[in-house]
Design a protein around this motif. Structure first.
Motif, PDB file in Angstrom:
ATOM      1  N   VAL A  60     -10.613  83.897 -38.471  1.00  0.00           N
ATOM      2  CA  VAL A  60     -10.134  84.476 -37.223  1.00  0.00           C
ATOM      3  C   VAL A  60      -9.207  85.668 -37.437  1.00  0.00           C
ATOM      4  O   VAL A  60      -9.307  86.682 -36.733  1.00  0.00           O
ATOM      5  N   SER A  61      -8.312  85.600 -38.419  1.00  0.00           N
ATOM      6  CA  SER A  61      -7.392  86.722 -38.639  1.00  0.00           C
ATOM      7  C   SER A  61      -8.124  87.915 -39.250  1.00  0.00           C
ATOM      8  O   SER A  61      -7.831  89.068 -38.932  1.00  0.00           O
ATOM      9  N   VAL A  62      -9.097  87.647 -40.140  1.00  0.00           N
ATOM     10  CA  VAL A  62      -9.911  88.720 -40.725  1.00  0.00           C
ATOM     11  C   VAL A  62     -10.771  89.345 -39.639  1.00  0.00           C
ATOM     12  O   VAL A  62     -10.913  90.569 -39.559  1.00  0.00           O
ATOM     13  N   GLN A  63     -11.347  88.485 -38.774  1.00  0.00           N
ATOM     14  CA  GLN A  63     -12.145  88.975 -37.650  1.00  0.00           C
ATOM     15  C   GLN A  63     -11.328  89.920 -36.784  1.00  0.00           C
ATOM     16  O   GLN A  63     -11.810  90.982 -36.376  1.00  0.00           O
ATOM     17  N   ALA A  64     -10.083  89.553 -36.513  1.00  0.00           N
ATOM     18  CA  ALA A  64      -9.228  90.379 -35.656  1.00  0.00           C
ATOM     19  C   ALA A  64      -9.031  91.761 -36.255  1.00  0.00           C
ATOM     20  O   ALA A  64      -9.092  92.773 -35.550  1.00  0.00           O
ATOM     21  N   ARG A  65      -8.822  91.823 -37.570  1.00  0.00           N
ATOM     22  CA  ARG A  65      -8.606  93.126 -38.223  1.00  0.00           C
ATOM     23  C   ARG A  65      -9.881  93.963 -38.230  1.00  0.00           C
ATOM     24  O   ARG A  65      -9.829  95.179 -38.027  1.00  0.00           O
ATOM     25  N   VAL A  66     -11.030  93.315 -38.453  1.00  0.00           N
ATOM     26  CA  VAL A  66     -12.302  94.045 -38.465  1.00  0.00           C
ATOM     27  C   VAL A  66     -12.629  94.567 -37.067  1.00  0.00           C
ATOM     28  O   VAL A  66     -13.082  95.707 -36.902  1.00  0.00           O
ATOM     29  N   LEU A  67     -12.384  93.765 -36.040  1.00  0.00           N
ATOM     30  CA  LEU A  67     -12.643  94.204 -34.666  1.00  0.00           C
ATOM     31  C   LEU A  67     -11.734  95.364 -34.272  1.00  0.00           C
ATOM     32  O   LEU A  67     -12.163  96.318 -33.616  1.00  0.00           O
TER      33      LEU A  67
END
Length: 554
Positions: free
Chosen positions: A460-467
């Protein structure tokens, strides 16, 4: 949590190490928890936090280079250091596991029924084949498979993803285990199927009065199902307590960051739509598009997409949502020229795609960038990432200096050090590999970006940065984006417009505000209602509202 006399499983000072390159490397240390009958404990954290390792050590399922220490007691029996023969008796009978991907957990060459019967008879040697089959059919009915007899005689590939997950749950509960370990049990599922599986686990938990350890990085699932939770980071438990308390009052900074990174459906401010340039032509335009999978042997032709009409203009993001099999990925494949079009019109960057020649298709593909779901499998493992990024530039006949300079620019754009150009995919994290995928997709300054579930495999935290990175780049470059996803919270974050697909038909489309705040179709309403929100109290209310609106499976 539970009183000692009520405890089913209790870990005290549990640690796990792996022997790597001549030394012991800590994977988890000082893990403490206890779970009682009917309770659900969620273990959350990012990849590499030690959550799955800690849970699998309970079953003695560590690799040969792994070891565990401390204490794990099932009732009053110590499992750390137990004989392998005893652990084999416990697995499946007293502790069972539900894994993330049922297709890899189930044997593809045996029927579902055979595999459940085998699991039953391994732990009940006196049971006849007829008795075991009767029990298997009872279990398949218990997990609400619509036709238990048909499922019993089916092979895994003949069932949908949700049906396979139900079959694996049936196998897991076949011996009425004291403890169920559910390792990311819904990550690969559509949001509506996920809601059904969570509801099933909740009902089974009440019926069997077993304990559940839920391993996940999905905070919506944690809020929906768990009573207690522990948060892990770098092998350590950084926070533990009741789910409601931690969601309301997280004390550790990492927990706060984890919760803040979760896309939350309905909390994104509704901005006015970006004004279109009246002189601009759409980057993607389709009218009454029909896509058919051709007949193969005895398998008849199948109309996968019917009368699809939509447009995306420069600078816009259109979210294409729907369940598996709805046709959204088929549309994405047609857009990049990988699916034959039966009828209708499709234009990409002004180029007609119906009946396009191979030469013209090669030219139009330079205007399309593609970001895939799994960044690991989409990169050549034998190439350093610099070579993967420059592959489109090589096909476009750019000089070595132009390619070298452009790779540096692209690495800067996706916020990776230029020195990473010489690293191989296995040397990067999942989020870093996806950044490489984005860099490669943007190498030729495309007019249209097709992103097919680009963050579903990420924490979820990696997803947030990629988005966040995708949003920044898209705002600067002003390319159009077709964003294919089943995660409505992510679509809410990124999209200007949304098109909803069901059974190959676009059943509803409009602005983000229209679709997510005022849906007209029952199917869209059901999709939205099925999204778990990262708030235990709000999620409980949504669940009750969904039951009233759509029935028990809503």
């Amino acid at each position: 949590m539970s009183e000692d006399k009520q405890t089913i499983i209790e870990a005290a000072g549990l640690s796990v190490d792996f022997w790597v390159d001549g030394e012991w490397v800590m994977a988890a240390s000082g893990v403490n928890f206890s779970v009682g009958p009917g309770e659900v404990l969620a273990i959350v954290g990012e990849s590499g936090s030690g959550k799955s390792t800690s849970a699998m050590s309970l079953l003695g399922l560590l690799p040969v280079n792994g070891r565990s220490a401390g204490s794990v007691k099932l009732r009053d029996e110590e499992l750390v250091g137990a004989e392998k023969a005893r652990l084999r008796q416990i697995r499946g009978k007293e502790i069972a596991a539900i894994f993330q991907e049922p297709m890899t957990a189930l044997n593809p060459v045996y029927t579902i029924g055979f595999q459940i019967v085998e699991a039953i008879q391994v732990h009940n040697s006196g049971m006849t084949n007829a008795q075991a089959k009767s029990r298997a059919l009872e279990l398949l009915a218990m997990v609400e498979l619509p036709n238990p007899e048909k499922a019993f005689n089916s092979y895994p590939h003949q069932l949908s993803g949700g049906q396979r997950q139900r079959a694996m749950i049936a196998q897991s509960i076949s011996c009425d285990p004291l403890l169920l370990i559910a390792d990311e049990p819904t990550t690969a599922l559509d949001v509506t199927v996920q809601a059904e599986i969570l509801n099933l686990l909740r009902e089974l938990n009440k019926r069997l009065n077993s304990a559940i350890i839920l391993i996940t990085h999905d905070m919506g699932v944690v809020a929906d199902l768990s009573d207690h939770m522990i948060v892990m980071k770098d092998g350590l438990v950084v926070e533990a307590g009741s789910t409601i308390d931690i969601f309301k009052r997280p004390s550790h900074q990492y927990t706060k960051e984890l919760l803040a990174a979760v896309p939350h459906l309905g909390t994104v401010s509704v901005a006015e739509l970006r004004p279109r340039d009246g002189r601009a032509e759409p980057s993607l335009k389709m009218e009454a598009l029909n896509i058919e999978y051709p007949k193969r042997g005895k398998v008849p032709a199948f109309l996968a997409v019917q009368d699809a009409t939509l447009e995306i203009y420069p600078g816009e993001v259109l979210g294409l949502v729907g369940e598996s099999g709805s046709g959204k990925t088929t549309i994405a494949r047609a857009v990049v020229g990988l699916m034959p079009i039966k009828s209708g019109q499709l234009e990409v960057a002004g180029q007609k795609m119906v009946g396009v020649s191979k030469k013209d298709l090669q030219a139009v593909r330079r205007d399309i960038g593609i970001v895939f779901q799994d960044p690991g499998s989409s990169l050549n493992p034998r190439w350093p990432i610099g070579q993967s990024i420059q592959e489109p530039l090589l096909l476009a006949s750019q000089s070595p200096k132009e390619r070298n300079d452009r790779v540096g620019e692209l690495l800067d754009m996706v916020e990776l050090p230029k020195s990473y150009r010489n690293r191989y995919p296995h040397e990067l994290s999942g989020g870093q590999r996806q950044r490489v995928g984005i860099a490669r997709a943007l190498a030729l300054n495309p007019k249209l970006l097709v992103a097919d579930e680009p963050t579903s495999a990420l924490d979820v935290s990696v997803q947030a940065r990629v988005l966040e990175l995708l949003q920044e780049i898209q705002k600067k470059q002003q390319f159009a984006t077709l964003f294919v996803s089943h995660d409505l919270a992510v679509v809410d974050l990124l999209s200007d417009h949304i098109a909803v697909m069901q059974h190959g038909v676009i059943v509803e489309q409009g602005s983000k505000d229209q679709i997510l705040r005022n849906p007209q179709q029952d199917y869209t309403k059901r999709l939205i209602a099925a999204v778990p929100v990262p708030d235990p109290e709000a999620q409980a209310k949504r669940r009750e509202d969904a039951k009233r609106s759509f029935g028990s499976k809503g």
